[in-house]
Design an enzyme around this catalytic site. Structure first.
Site, mmCIF file in Angstrom:
data_model
loop_
_atom_site.group_PDB
_atom_site.id
_atom_site.type_symbol
_atom_site.label_atom_id
_atom_site.label_comp_id
_atom_site.label_asym_id
_atom_site.label_seq_id
_atom_site.Cartn_x
_atom_site.Cartn_y
_atom_site.Cartn_z
ATOM 1 C CE LYS A 176 -2.055 -1.391 3.722
ATOM 2 N NZ LYS A 176 -2.955 -1.662 4.857
ATOM 3 C CB THR A 209 -7.322 8.581 6.299
ATOM 4 O OG1 THR A 209 -6.251 9.045 7.148
ATOM 5 C CG2 THR A 209 -7.531 9.571 5.164
ATOM 6 N N GLY A 211 -8.736 4.017 9.950
ATOM 7 C CA GLY A 211 -9.358 2.745 9.624
ATOM 8 C C GLY A 211 -9.186 2.292 8.186
ATOM 9 C CB THR A 212 -7.357 3.636 5.226
ATOM 10 O OG1 THR A 212 -6.147 3.843 5.959
ATOM 11 C CG2 THR A 212 -8.064 4.956 5.044
ATOM 12 N N GLY A 213 -6.633 0.878 6.583
ATOM 13 C CA GLY A 213 -6.006 -0.436 6.414
ATOM 14 C C GLY A 213 -6.937 -1.575 6.775
ATOM 15 C CB CYS A 214 -9.227 -2.078 9.661
ATOM 16 S SG CYS A 214 -8.058 -1.757 10.988
#
Length: 266
Positions: A176, A209, A211-214
């Site tokens: 990412k 932003t 919580g984007t990875g989860c």
């Protein structure tokens, strides 16, 4: 009688502020048409300003939750997030080895605010036990550096990062590149070592932003549970997350969450 939706299990920590962790995972799964189930690994006291405390659950509690769900209900994809300690990483890896479903591993190391969520002593367990179980691993650039020592400065470095993560055994890796200074685009690289898929989306001017990875990892798992191939599941997940970032909203006095329900309000 209504047909049953695909089944997805998240194994992760709780975010009391609702923007990341188990809460983000279950919201994402609902938005994408699958039935979300959960194994809680840790409780955090967390809000828009950061993580104020972390309490890991006992290994026995994690194992019991997992077996209760998988042995009775079944599962069509699993997503892992915050695992916190070496003992929990190894327990979850052992459980995954006995589960015939695709696995998305989000190797959570730090929170959006820079708070540590994985013990330094657990890194070897992530490399040697957890990543080999992954259908797709989804590290961000900080997690790449933490796990491999590779520091991605330019877009071209993402190939080196992907090779380093793939050496630990996942079938696919999604590097990412959201933290790259790439101007107007957010660039990610998905590869299995032979195929390469570069995913690009507009870089949105929104600081909310959390919580984007989860959210991305849960969206990928949801696609896999619906029978999509990895590249298609990742492409759809990227589109969903881009929309969620664009709709992210202020919450508290710090960094707000992405909007998991943005499609319901679009």
């Amino acid at each position: 009688m209504t047909s049953r939706p695909p089944l997805v299990l998240t194994v992760a920590g709780s975010d009391s502020g609702g923007g990341a962790g188990i809460q983000a995972d279950l919201k994402t799964m609902l938005a994408l048409g699958v039935h979300g189930m959960s194994v809680l690994t840790a409780v955090t006291a967390q809000n828009s300003r950061g993580v104020q405390g972390v309490w890991e659950l006992p290994v026995a509690a994690v194992r019991a939750q997992y077996r209760a769900v998988v042995d009775d209900i079944g599962v069509q994809a699993v997503k892992t997030g915050m695992l916190a300690t070496a003992a929990l990483v190894e327990t979850v890896a052992e459980l995954l080895a006995d589960t015939a479903a695709p696995v998305v591993v989000d190797p959570v190391g730090v929170s959006k605010h820079g708070d540590p969520l994985l013990a330094e002593t657990a890194l070897d367990s992530v490399r040697g036990k957890l990543l080999p179980r992954a259908t797709v691993a989804t590290p961000n650039l900080d997690e790449v550096a933490q796990l491999t020592g590779v520091h991605v400065v330019y877009e071209s470095d993402m190939r080196t990062a992907a090779e380093a993560i793939l050496s630990y055994g996942p079938r696919w890796v999604l590097i990412k590149g959201g933290h790259l200074p790439t101007g107007r685009e957010a660039v990610d690289l998905l590869t299995d070592g032979s195929e390469e898929h570069w995913l690009r989306a507009p870089r949105l001017d929104n600081r909310h932003t959390h919580g984007t990875g989860c959210t991305l990892a849960s969206a990928i798992a949801s696609g896999l549970a619906r029978g999509l191939a990895v590249p298609e599941a990742v492409r759809e997940a990227k589109e969903y997350v881009t929309g969620a970032i664009g709709a992210g909203f202020a919450l508290g006095s710090g960094i707000g969450p992405v909007d998991h329900g943005w499609r319901f309000r679009a």
